[in-house]
Every structure is written in structure tokens, then in C-alpha cells.
Motif scaffolding. Sequence first.
Motif, short mmCIF file in Angstrom:
data_model
loop_
_atom_site.label_atom_id
_atom_site.label_comp_id
_atom_site.label_asym_id
_atom_site.label_seq_id
_atom_site.Cartn_x
_atom_site.Cartn_y
_atom_site.Cartn_z
N ARG A 64 -12.24 -8.48 -0.16
CA ARG A 64 -11.89 -7.12 -0.61
C ARG A 64 -10.38 -6.95 -0.67
NH1 ARG A 64 -15.70 -5.65 2.97
NH2 ARG A 64 -14.16 -4.78 4.39
N SER A 65 -9.68 -7.47 0.33
CA SER A 65 -8.22 -7.34 0.36
C SER A 65 -7.58 -8.06 -0.81
CB SER A 65 -7.67 -7.90 1.67
OG SER A 65 -8.14 -7.17 2.76
N VAL A 66 -8.04 -9.27 -1.08
CA VAL A 66 -7.48 -10.05 -2.18
C VAL A 66 -7.80 -9.37 -3.51
CG1 VAL A 66 -7.61 -12.26 -3.40
CG2 VAL A 66 -7.45 -12.21 -0.91
N ALA A 67 -9.05 -8.90 -3.67
CA ALA A 67 -9.43 -8.22 -4.92
C ALA A 67 -8.62 -6.96 -5.13
CB ALA A 67 -10.93 -7.90 -4.90
N SER A 68 -8.40 -6.19 -4.08
CA SER A 68 -7.60 -4.97 -4.17
C SER A 68 -6.17 -5.29 -4.58
CB SER A 68 -7.62 -4.24 -2.84
OG SER A 68 -6.73 -3.15 -2.86
N HIS A 69 -5.62 -6.34 -4.00
CA HIS A 69 -4.24 -6.72 -4.35
C HIS A 69 -4.16 -7.20 -5.80
CE1 HIS A 69 -0.12 -7.81 -3.66
NE2 HIS A 69 -0.35 -8.94 -4.27
N ARG A 70 -5.15 -7.94 -6.24
CA ARG A 70 -5.15 -8.43 -7.62
C ARG A 70 -5.25 -7.28 -8.61
NH1 ARG A 70 -8.85 -13.26 -8.79
NH2 ARG A 70 -7.34 -13.57 -10.43
N GLU A 78 -8.40 3.83 3.51
CA GLU A 78 -7.43 4.77 4.07
C GLU A 78 -6.38 4.10 4.94
OE1 GLU A 78 -7.39 7.94 3.17
OE2 GLU A 78 -9.06 7.45 1.85
N ALA A 79 -6.64 2.90 5.39
CA ALA A 79 -5.73 2.22 6.32
C ALA A 79 -4.39 1.92 5.64
CB ALA A 79 -6.35 0.93 6.82
N ALA A 80 -3.32 1.95 6.43
CA ALA A 80 -2.00 1.65 5.90
C ALA A 80 -1.90 0.19 5.47
CB ALA A 80 -0.94 1.97 6.94
N TYR A 81 -2.58 -0.69 6.18
CA TYR A 81 -2.56 -2.11 5.86
C TYR A 81 -3.99 -2.60 5.69
CZ TYR A 81 2.20 -1.89 7.67
OH TYR A 81 3.50 -1.56 7.89
N ASN A 82 -4.19 -3.50 4.74
CA ASN A 82 -5.52 -4.08 4.58
C ASN A 82 -5.69 -5.20 5.62
OD1 ASN A 82 -4.65 -6.67 3.51
ND2 ASN A 82 -4.31 -5.67 1.53
N PRO A 83 -6.91 -5.74 5.76
CA PRO A 83 -7.13 -6.74 6.81
C PRO A 83 -6.22 -7.97 6.72
CG PRO A 83 -9.22 -5.89 6.07
CD PRO A 83 -8.17 -5.29 5.17
N VAL A 84 -5.95 -8.45 5.52
CA VAL A 84 -5.07 -9.62 5.39
C VAL A 84 -3.66 -9.28 5.87
CG1 VAL A 84 -4.02 -11.23 3.75
CG2 VAL A 84 -6.44 -10.66 3.56
N GLN A 85 -3.19 -8.10 5.52
CA GLN A 85 -1.86 -7.68 5.96
C GLN A 85 -1.82 -7.51 7.48
OE1 GLN A 85 -1.79 -4.23 3.41
NE2 GLN A 85 -0.08 -5.06 2.22
N LYS A 86 -2.85 -6.91 8.06
CA LYS A 86 -2.90 -6.74 9.51
C LYS A 86 -2.84 -8.08 10.22
CE LYS A 86 -5.77 -2.59 9.82
NZ LYS A 86 -7.06 -2.10 10.36
N ILE A 87 -3.63 -9.03 9.73
CA ILE A 87 -3.65 -10.35 10.36
C ILE A 87 -2.30 -11.03 10.20
CG2 ILE A 87 -4.67 -12.66 10.21
CD1 ILE A 87 -7.35 -11.18 9.49
N ALA A 88 -1.72 -10.96 8.99
CA ALA A 88 -0.43 -11.60 8.74
C ALA A 88 0.67 -11.00 9.62
CB ALA A 88 -0.05 -11.49 7.27
N TYR A 89 0.75 -9.66 9.66
CA TYR A 89 1.78 -9.03 10.48
C TYR A 89 1.52 -9.26 11.97
CZ TYR A 89 3.97 -6.77 6.51
OH TYR A 89 4.64 -6.54 5.34
N HIS A 146 5.68 -13.25 0.94
CA HIS A 146 5.92 -11.81 0.91
C HIS A 146 6.77 -11.44 -0.30
CE1 HIS A 146 5.72 -8.20 3.54
NE2 HIS A 146 6.77 -7.83 2.86
N LEU A 147 7.85 -12.17 -0.51
CA LEU A 147 8.75 -11.92 -1.62
C LEU A 147 8.04 -12.12 -2.96
CD1 LEU A 147 11.64 -11.22 -2.48
CD2 LEU A 147 12.16 -13.65 -2.39
N ALA A 148 7.26 -13.19 -3.08
CA ALA A 148 6.52 -13.45 -4.32
C ALA A 148 5.52 -12.33 -4.60
CB ALA A 148 5.80 -14.79 -4.22
N MET A 149 4.83 -11.85 -3.58
CA MET A 149 3.85 -10.78 -3.78
C MET A 149 4.52 -9.48 -4.19
SD MET A 149 1.13 -11.67 -0.82
CE MET A 149 -0.06 -10.45 -1.30
N VAL A 150 5.69 -9.18 -3.66
CA VAL A 150 6.42 -7.99 -4.07
C VAL A 150 6.85 -8.12 -5.52
CG1 VAL A 150 8.58 -6.71 -3.74
CG2 VAL A 150 7.18 -7.29 -1.77
N LEU A 151 7.35 -9.29 -5.90
CA LEU A 151 7.77 -9.49 -7.29
C LEU A 151 6.60 -9.38 -8.26
CD1 LEU A 151 10.34 -12.39 -6.84
CD2 LEU A 151 10.82 -9.98 -7.31
N ILE A 152 5.44 -9.89 -7.86
CA ILE A 152 4.25 -9.84 -8.72
C ILE A 152 3.73 -8.41 -8.87
CG2 ILE A 152 1.80 -10.48 -8.81
CD1 ILE A 152 2.66 -13.19 -7.57
#
Length: 173
Positions: A64-70, A78-89, A146-152
Motif C-alpha cells: 500500500r505504501s509503495v502504491a500510494s507513493h507511485r 491519516e498518519a503523517a508517515y506511511n509504514p515504509v517511512q516509519k520503518i526507514a526513519y 531520499h533525495l531521488a524520491m523527492v526529485l521524482i
Amino acid sequence: MRFPGWATIPGYYNLAAARDWHSIAAWVFAIGLLAIWIAMLVNRHFARDIMTSPRDWTLSAFKRSVASHRRKDGSEGEAAYNPVQKIAYGIVFGILLPMMVFTGLAISPGFEPAAPWLVDILGGRQSARSLHFLFAWALFGFFAIHLAMVLISGPLRQVWTMIAGGSREQSHV
């Protein structure tokens, strides 16, 4: 082969001076990390936004996190961070950054007499040095992704959201 002088501190080849700069920067880094952790605990940012639940570690949450980002719609919920972001941070703030500090202390000859147990836990100074190197590369990898995802996903919108605060839906840049 050496790095060019403009890309190094100091701007000339001097291993002893470079080690001194590294040590000074490391203390600023460690104290800054401690301040960030204190702030995240006091203002409950960690508990509210970064701390994971068992549900965040499921394959469906990852998909779900990857699909949402794509889709670039931020519709994860409603969460500020999705599960992938929570795990990464969580990995960055809870493992990589603290381990940079601990392995850095363990490889310091001046610190070893004060805490020989730390050097022992890390398998000796050479193991600590290798771990320090690996954690540094892992942080670089996080930064590059992180930088690549922001640019994309639209850098102007992302930068505006970081400066102005709020959600992606609120920023119209």
C-alpha cells in the motif's frame, strides 16, 4: 588517489588535521542527535508519527505504501508517515545514527580506557571501525534514496511542504 582539496576539510592533505575535524564534527553530530531524540520524545513526535505497530511490518502495508507513493497522492491514510517511512526513519534514528556515535566512540583510542566494555561489545576496535564504515554507507544510501524520491515526486512541492509545514494537499506549489 585523493579527493580534491576543495572537497575536503581541511583543504590540504593532512590526516591528523582531518581526524581532528572529524572528531569535532562527531561531537556536534552526537549532541545534535541527543537533542533531536529529546525533542522527539518530549513533543511525542516519535510516539505519534514514527513508532511502528505490528500492522506496519506486513507485506500488505508495504505494498500500500509503495502504491500510494507511485500514485503520488499521499492517500496512505491519516498518519503523517506511511509504514515504509516509519520503518526507514525508525532504522535511521534508532539504529544507524546512534550506532555511528557508539562505533565512533569505540574506535577512538582516547575513549577506550573510559568504556572498554563498548569496544568489547562491538568486537574490538577493528570491528567497530568496519561497522562505522558500514553504517556511514547505509546512511548515505538512505540519503541518496531520499533525495531521488523527492526529485521524482516534485521537488518544489516537497520543499514548500517542508518549509511551510502541513500536508501535501495543503500545498499548491
